[in-house]
Design a protein around this motif. Sequence first.
Motif, mmCIF file in Angstrom:
data_model
loop_
_atom_site.group_PDB
_atom_site.id
_atom_site.type_symbol
_atom_site.label_atom_id
_atom_site.label_comp_id
_atom_site.label_asym_id
_atom_site.label_seq_id
_atom_site.Cartn_x
_atom_site.Cartn_y
_atom_site.Cartn_z
ATOM 1 N N ASP A 1 -4.607 2.421 9.264
ATOM 2 C CA ASP A 1 -5.124 3.784 9.224
ATOM 3 C C ASP A 1 -6.435 3.854 8.443
ATOM 4 O O ASP A 1 -6.973 4.930 8.202
ATOM 5 N N GLY A 2 -6.950 2.699 8.049
ATOM 6 C CA GLY A 2 -8.216 2.622 7.326
ATOM 7 C C GLY A 2 -8.089 2.707 5.823
ATOM 8 O O GLY A 2 -9.084 2.545 5.113
ATOM 9 N N SER A 3 -6.897 2.934 5.307
ATOM 10 C CA SER A 3 -6.713 3.061 3.857
ATOM 11 C C SER A 3 -6.702 1.683 3.196
ATOM 12 O O SER A 3 -6.382 0.674 3.838
ATOM 13 N N PRO A 4 -7.036 1.624 1.897
ATOM 14 C CA PRO A 4 -7.031 0.335 1.196
ATOM 15 C C PRO A 4 -5.622 -0.247 1.097
ATOM 16 O O PRO A 4 -4.624 0.483 1.113
ATOM 17 N N ILE A 5 -5.552 -1.549 0.984
ATOM 18 C CA ILE A 5 -4.278 -2.226 0.773
ATOM 19 C C ILE A 5 -4.054 -2.324 -0.732
ATOM 20 O O ILE A 5 -4.914 -2.828 -1.462
ATOM 21 N N VAL A 6 -2.918 -1.837 -1.194
ATOM 22 C CA VAL A 6 -2.598 -1.816 -2.620
ATOM 23 C C VAL A 6 -1.443 -2.784 -2.874
ATOM 24 O O VAL A 6 -0.392 -2.691 -2.226
ATOM 25 N N TYR A 7 -1.648 -3.689 -3.821
ATOM 26 C CA TYR A 7 -0.655 -4.719 -4.127
ATOM 27 C C TYR A 7 0.116 -4.402 -5.408
ATOM 28 O O TYR A 7 -0.223 -3.490 -6.146
ATOM 29 N N ASN A 8 1.149 -5.174 -5.628
ATOM 30 C CA ASN A 8 2.067 -5.028 -6.748
ATOM 31 C C ASN A 8 2.811 -3.705 -6.704
ATOM 32 O O ASN A 8 3.143 -3.132 -7.747
ATOM 33 N N GLY A 9 3.120 -3.237 -5.494
ATOM 34 C CA GLY A 9 3.991 -2.085 -5.351
ATOM 35 C C GLY A 9 5.445 -2.491 -5.536
ATOM 36 O O GLY A 9 5.794 -3.675 -5.449
ATOM 37 N N ARG A 10 6.289 -1.497 -5.771
ATOM 38 C CA ARG A 10 7.714 -1.792 -5.968
ATOM 39 C C ARG A 10 8.310 -2.454 -4.728
ATOM 40 O O ARG A 10 9.029 -3.439 -4.831
ATOM 41 N N ALA A 11 8.039 -1.879 -3.561
ATOM 42 C CA ALA A 11 8.484 -2.500 -2.317
ATOM 43 C C ALA A 11 7.510 -3.616 -1.955
ATOM 44 O O ALA A 11 6.290 -3.451 -2.064
ATOM 45 N N THR A 12 8.036 -4.750 -1.537
ATOM 46 C CA THR A 12 7.146 -5.866 -1.217
ATOM 47 C C THR A 12 6.508 -5.722 0.159
ATOM 48 O O THR A 12 5.528 -6.391 0.467
ATOM 49 N N GLU A 13 7.040 -4.825 1.000
ATOM 50 C CA GLU A 13 6.534 -4.701 2.358
ATOM 51 C C GLU A 13 5.149 -4.063 2.412
ATOM 52 O O GLU A 13 4.847 -3.129 1.670
ATOM 53 N N ILE A 14 4.321 -4.601 3.306
ATOM 54 C CA ILE A 14 3.060 -3.980 3.706
ATOM 55 C C ILE A 14 3.093 -3.995 5.237
ATOM 56 O O ILE A 14 2.920 -5.048 5.852
ATOM 57 N N PRO A 15 3.331 -2.846 5.855
ATOM 58 C CA PRO A 15 3.682 -2.837 7.274
ATOM 59 C C PRO A 15 2.605 -3.315 8.233
ATOM 60 O O PRO A 15 2.923 -3.800 9.316
ATOM 61 N N ASP A 16 1.331 -3.152 7.878
ATOM 62 C CA ASP A 16 0.287 -3.438 8.863
ATOM 63 C C ASP A 16 -0.999 -3.871 8.166
ATOM 64 O O ASP A 16 -1.150 -3.719 6.955
ATOM 65 N N LEU A 17 -1.932 -4.375 8.979
ATOM 66 C CA LEU A 17 -3.133 -4.994 8.411
ATOM 67 C C LEU A 17 -4.218 -5.080 9.469
ATOM 68 O O LEU A 17 -3.944 -5.357 10.641
#
Length: 239
Positions: free
Chosen positions: A203-219
């Motif tokens: 969706d164009g938003s930045p990817i943020v790491y070290n979130g509680r959930a390990t999932e990052i659905p898309d890239l």
Amino acid sequence: MTDAELARDIATEAGALLLRIQDECAGGDRGDREANVLILERLRAARPEDAILSEESVDDPTRLARSRVWIVDPLDGTREFAERRDDWAVHVALAVDGRAEAGAVALPRLGVTLSSDAPQMLAEPQTPPRLLVSRSRPSALCVDVAGRIGAVSVGMGSAGAKAMAVVRGAAEIYLHSGGQHQWDNCAPVAVALAAGLHASRIDGSPIVYNGRATEIPDLLICRKEWAETVLAAVRECGR
């Protein structure tokens, strides 16, 4: 030694270990396990104050309170590794305050490690663009977007191999939907950003790491001149 240099050295060393294991015809389970031990030992010795999130270790929630978190995938592409293919990788990255700050991706079968402190000079793009997709299960979104923008779909293995193919000039676009984890893309994103590529959620938003959930659905990792076109096509597909 800088964080990026450390990431590069550790990823390269883990890659050499994995090549030895692969030459012994051992499976990916052993590779995952032994590479993970090596990476964690090196990181803990060199950066004892930092937290670590690894695919092959139990998640320690104390990382959530830390600014500096190493995010690693000791063997990205276990299936490709077991099949003795080239398209598997080792990921070692440092996220600082949620951003992919430094990282390295080793492609051991190709004899190369790409890192954020030595950005690759981008090659001339090809037309029509080459859009990298999963070699075994390309998503409907990727198929739709490729058709909308006139791209040629190219199947490839691990996330790291696909991302680095864009960095190395073997493709212009890597689009992924359907689920990944932080360790699948933190190091590739660090290297891609350092090389001057676009990297974001779809969706164009930045990817943020070290979130509680390990999932990052898309890239999305792509050449900057294709970013808006691909993001618009994703929106047109209703994503």
